[in-house]
Structures are given as C-alpha cells and as structure tokens.
Design a protein around this motif. Sequence first.
Motif, short mmCIF file in Angstrom:
data_model
loop_
_atom_site.label_atom_id
_atom_site.label_comp_id
_atom_site.label_asym_id
_atom_site.label_seq_id
_atom_site.Cartn_x
_atom_site.Cartn_y
_atom_site.Cartn_z
N ARG A 280 -6.47 -1.07 2.54
CA ARG A 280 -5.31 -0.93 3.77
C ARG A 280 -5.67 -2.01 4.87
N ALA B 90 -1.24 -11.62 -5.21
CA ALA B 90 -0.78 -10.31 -5.09
C ALA B 90 0.48 -9.97 -6.01
N GLU C 97 -0.95 -4.48 -5.25
CA GLU C 97 -1.72 -3.90 -4.15
C GLU C 97 -2.84 -2.85 -4.41
N ARG D 142 -4.19 -7.30 -3.96
CA ARG D 142 -3.77 -7.57 -2.61
C ARG D 142 -4.87 -6.62 -1.66
N SER E 220 -5.37 -5.53 4.04
CA SER E 220 -3.99 -6.05 3.83
C SER E 220 -3.58 -6.08 5.23
#
Length: 813
Positions: free
Chosen positions: A277, A180, A185, A198, A280
């Motif tokens: 998202r 990451a 991200e 990530r 994550s």
Amino acid sequence: MTGTDVHADVEESGPSGYAAARLRLLTQGARSGPPRRAALAELTDDWLTGLFEAGAGGLRGVSLVAVGGYGRGELSPRSDLDLLLLHDGGDPAGIAALADRLWYPVWDLGLALDHSVRTPAEARKAAGDDLKVQLGLLDARHIAGDLGLTAGLRTAVLADWRNQAPKRLPALRELCAERAERQGELQYLLEPDLKEARGGLRDATALRAVAASWLADAPREGLDDARRRLLDVRDALHLATGRATDRLALQEQDQVAAELGLLDADTLLRQVYEAARLVSYASDVTWREVGRVLRSRAVRPRLRSMLGGGKQITERSPLAEGVVEQDGEVVLARAARPDRDPVLPLRAAAAAAQAGLPLSLHAVRRMAAGARPLPMPWPAEAREQLVTLLGSGRPTVEVWEALEAEGMITRLIPDWERVRCRPQRNAVHLWTVDRHLIETAVRASEFTRRVHRPDLLLVAALLHDIGKGWPGDHSVAGETIARDVAGRIGFDRADVAVLATLVRHHLLLVETATRRDLDDPATVRSVAEAVGSQGTLELLHALTEADALATGPAAWSSWRGSLVADLVKRVSAVLAGDTPADPEAAAPTAEQERLAIEAVATGSPVLALRAQTEAPTEEASGPEPLGVELLVAVPDQPGVLPAVSGVLAMHRLAVRTAELRALRLPDGVEGSVLLLDWRVAAEYGSLPQAARLRADLVRALDGTLDIAGRLAERDAAYPRRRGVVAPPPRVTVASAGSRLATVIEVRAQDAPGLLFRIGRALEDAGVRVRSAHVSTLGANAVDAFYVTGPQGTPLPGEEAVAVARKLEEMLRG
C-alpha cells in the motif's frame, strides 16, 4: 562463521568453495534481511572477481558489471545474476574467451544468469532501444576490471536517462500500468506476486528510476522500509520453496511466516499489504507529479512569458472553506490554519472527493502534522463532511487512501486500525477488510436516493464489518463498536440504535432469503422482529445489496436480488400489521400448475428448461448468463432430491441455486406434487436435451439407474488435481428456524455431486426433505434443508443433532 571465513573458503576452493560458503550463508539463522543480501552479493562479487582475474590474463579495457537487483547489492537466495561484460572492442577473441570463463562456472552451479557482452556504445544503444535494459543499467555497479570503463558507462547512462526523461517516463508509466492490469494489486491479492503486482518490487524500482531522472521524486518516508519488507518476504519464500519464485502461494504462507518469525500467515499477509500500500501510494503521488511537471514543460516558453514576466500563473479555485484547487490537485488555501480548524481534514477530503480530484501530498501531510483532534462528540459539520466524503462515489477511494497513508483515518476512527490491511481468506472477497468497507460505501452512494436517511446508510456501510478485527462473530462485535463510533461521531441515541441494528444484522436478509423457506411465517416474523421498523428495513435492504456488490461478482445476482426483494416485501407487510400467508396457500404460477397437473396425470416427472440472463450492468457490455432455469414437477415420493441432483451431476450440470417445495394443487386434482425450481449451467459443452434428462430421472426414481456407481466411475477416471486445501464442511441445526420443520444448514466446498450426496444421506437418515434452499457462493455451497420425520413433524432435538452429525461425517469422509 565470519565474513572473513566465507571469503577464505572462496579463495581456497574456487567454485566449490563458493557453493559451500553460499550454502552456509543462506542457512545461518542469525543472518537475514539486508545484511544477508549484502553479504551474498559481496560473496558473489569475490567469486566472480576471482574468475575474471583468472580469465582476463593481459586483457585491457574490459570490466565486469553487475546490473539490476545484483547491481543494487540485493541478492535473494534464488535471484538471477544480472551481469554485463563491458569492453572497449579491442580484442574480440580474448573477450569471447573471458566470457566463457565467466558464464560456464555460473551455469555449472545451477545459478540463473542474465548476461550480455557489449561495448559502452552498444550498451547505450541497447538501453535506448529497450526500456528494461535502461532500467537495469541505472543500477550498474563495478565488480572487476577497468573501473574507469564502468564509471564512464554509468555517467553516460544516467545522462541519457535524464535527457530522455520527458519521453521515457511516460513509457515507464505505461509499462507499470500494463503490469498492474495483468497482475492485479499486491495489497489485495491472497496469492500475490511480490515482484510484478502493483505495489510490488518492480514498482519500487520504477520509483528509483523516476528519482534518478531528477524530474520528480517519490515520497521517501517509509518507502525504503516497505521495499525491505517485500525483499525479506521474497528471501523467505525462496528458502521455503527452494525455487526462484515471487508468487506467495497459500500453501507456502505459513512456512514463510515461520521463516520470518511471524505469528501466522495472516500476520505475514498484513505486513505485505502494508508495504504494498505504501509503494502504491508513493507511485500514485509520484506519477501525478511527473504528469504535472511534463505538462508544465509542454507550455511554450513565449506563452509562459506572456503570463506574467516569465513565470507561469497558477490558478487557485476555491472549493470549500480553507480548501482550493490548484493544478489539478486539492490543496489548502493560504489562510488555512489546521491547528485552529479541526474539521479541515474532513472538509478538504470531502471537497476533493466531490470534485473528483486527488488531495495533494503536501496538504495531507500538513494536516496530519498540525490538525487538532476533533472534540467528542464531533460537531455537526464534521459528521456532515464525513457523510459527504462517503457519498462521493468512486473518487472516495483515492481520497480515503491519501488520508490513510498519513495515519489520519485511525486518528479519526481508532477502531479502523484492527481492520486496516486485514486479509480475508475467502475466495468470494476481492478486497481486504478496510478496502471492502470503502467499496461498500461507494456502492451505497448509488442507493442514497432509495432511502430516507442516506447518512445512516453510508455510515453503516463504512462500519458493517468493523468487528472483523475482533474474535468471535464479527456482527456481534461490530454492533458494540458501531454504537461507540456512532456516538463519538455525534449521532443521537435513536440513530445510534439504528446503526447498531444495521451492523448487527447486515447479513440477515441475504442469508435468510437464500437459506430459509420464505413461505414459512416463522421466517418472516423472525426477520421483522430483528429489524423492528420500516425505516430500518429500507436501510438494511440497500446495505445488503451494497455489501454484496462490494464483495465480488459471486456474491450478488439478479436472482439473489429478487429473493431478497421478496423477503423485504413480506417483512414490510408484517411490520405494517399484516399476517404472513399460510405457506400451503401459496398459489403456483400457471406454468408450475400445468407441470404439476401433468405429473399427477402421468404419475412420472415432468420438466421444463428455460434460459435465464442477468440484466446488463455498468461494468458489463451485455447480459450476464445465469444459466438455465430447470422446473421439475414430481409426484411426491421418497428420494426426489438425490435423484434429481444425481442426474444433473451425471450430465455435468452445476447447480447454482435450488428450491424444493410441495405444491398446492387446484381444486379437484387429487395427489401431492413436489416442485423443484433450480438454476443450472453446463460445466462445459452444451446442455443436454430435456427428454434425456427426464428419461434418466425416471430411471433414477425407479431404482434402475445407479447414480452413485456412475459418479464413482467418473471420479476414478479423472483423479482430482492438487489444489488449495478447503476448510472442512460444517453442518448445524438452526435454532428456531421454523415451527413446521427442522432446519439443517450445510456449508461445504462445492463439488460435482455434492447435492446428490447430501440428499442421499438425508434419505438414509429416514427424514423427509420438506423444502430445500441451495446457493453457491464462489467455491462454497451454502444450503438449508427443511426436514421432518415420517409423520411430517419437526425432529426432536437430539435426533436433529444426530442427523447433522452423521451428515457432517459423510461429507468429511
């Protein structure tokens, strides 16, 4: 074409039949997503089974095993084939011959192959030595040969993984964190790596490995669908590019979107961001649970027995009404009743952020499932808890994301849905729109001691870009939305008006300070009229800085901050009843006056170079270089702007900010002098000497230095590389910009020599540049030029438009 037809081709034609069947499968428009990946894996299984059976002969104790993504049956069009030839060690020569019969046909077809030949013991040892090998073996799947051999390896590998989980899971977590750090991200990148970033496919695979350990498990809701969407995008990317790439480059996003039947590239990115998202957030929750379990196991059994009959006593510390801390997380108290307490979600979120603790997944889901909607307008406590949450600094981000993962933010603020996961196609912006809004609130929390109404500052930070989900000017749309949201939150009419003004004009200060002549009374008066009051100006100043800091490093500097502060000081004086000073009466500094007098005395340009640095920031260990301040005093004459900017371009000096204005001379000194106060930096190498710059500037002004020819020769010698296609330049005439001059705004891609080309075009148009205000924001140049006709008056409307049009045509050419 049916699956039976495909397999028949493979059987009839061998490798060439497989290649043809594979091609047909990948070009079938009606078949995509999981069905196509599974069909491709099955097709490949059949082909490899044929190769194995033809080459194995009488061999016993050998099997062909798919591992990694192929083991999961997820073959993308350009995926590697991850294969293990497993054997019992009985016939080394026969195994080597079989390996050749398997690997060479794969290579001959141009397919990428990751292969190994091992006994079960060797495979387990390799897994013990290399975490990545172990992760691949967790998805081992039998293709051909001795099924018992494959099954035995699978059982042993899973047992090893579960036995070693307390040691290996922290190593896996560290591996994910390092990746990451390198890749960023996925949910915020404009050109994301679908696999390595990530929230990408690697993290989804890591979550499967955690679940296989039986130590902890990921939140499963939506996770499989998120993973499927990322795989679908990767499939389309492979087909669009014809390459085994995982990076979703800008130039390929429209084609990938079309391949998936999506409206446009923004829709594609939003789907990718939503999936990332979810992955994550699931990773955060899962690794937190892994840490909790491992900490619990680390407590000595004897100590656990002493703490209550063999069961560990878990402390619960009250944080707020209905909210407690337990085992490093914020959970609901046993007596909490979300169905009877509509403020509980905001109270729990505020308490968690204030304590710097994560909200437990169970608590968030319980509130999402059972909490009653807030009444409209919100009660005072709800509004106060929202402000507390927004003012908690960095911990706000994690808590907000936990609420958003369960759909609670859009329930509280329905307009949030339009900005959620919305990409910003601007290299200056680091974040999606929704994350930028939260980052702005985080930054604004640092300024709450600077303003009288920190609650209005924090809510304005949350809402300032809320209009970006709507067509047209986002500030205008945002003003309307902010009025509605602020009213529903429970602010009174006066506060609603202030919030609407802050949202409407959140770009006013920085745009005016960097693109307008602050010595022009019309500039200051227009800002004062828009702001209306000292209190609103104070809030707007803090919001401006918070917004810029949350945008990215290119959006703010001490130089920009000083320009905004100067504008705020002038506007504050006007709001207090003072009259703006005559721009011609602005007193120069001692150094500026010295240079001006020398320029008049010598009749030639005079310049000075002085290093400039930023003040240290929290993120930086030392000062941030601003480049060098270049002061140039020149006797007033045509061609000063293109001459100075052209000389700088010749010497490979990048212009970061630039100011040009006429300077008032001391009494008794005859003449007129132009002052240029610029910040410049060397593109590479060291700065040229001031004497050399001055010599070239003298030659440029007297016409003996062909700047255009020199720049053209350099451009021809170094062809421009391919890159992202920049949007076309835009040149406009600012209405009511000044009563003393016509303001022409230029927005274009920054490039060497850009300011020289603009200055020369303005000179060719027969206009005089009264002042210039140049700024570079990332790769974008945003410049304002105050121009007059030969008589020193503003240009007539049609003539101003014609000049702007010619300038835009020149820049486009």
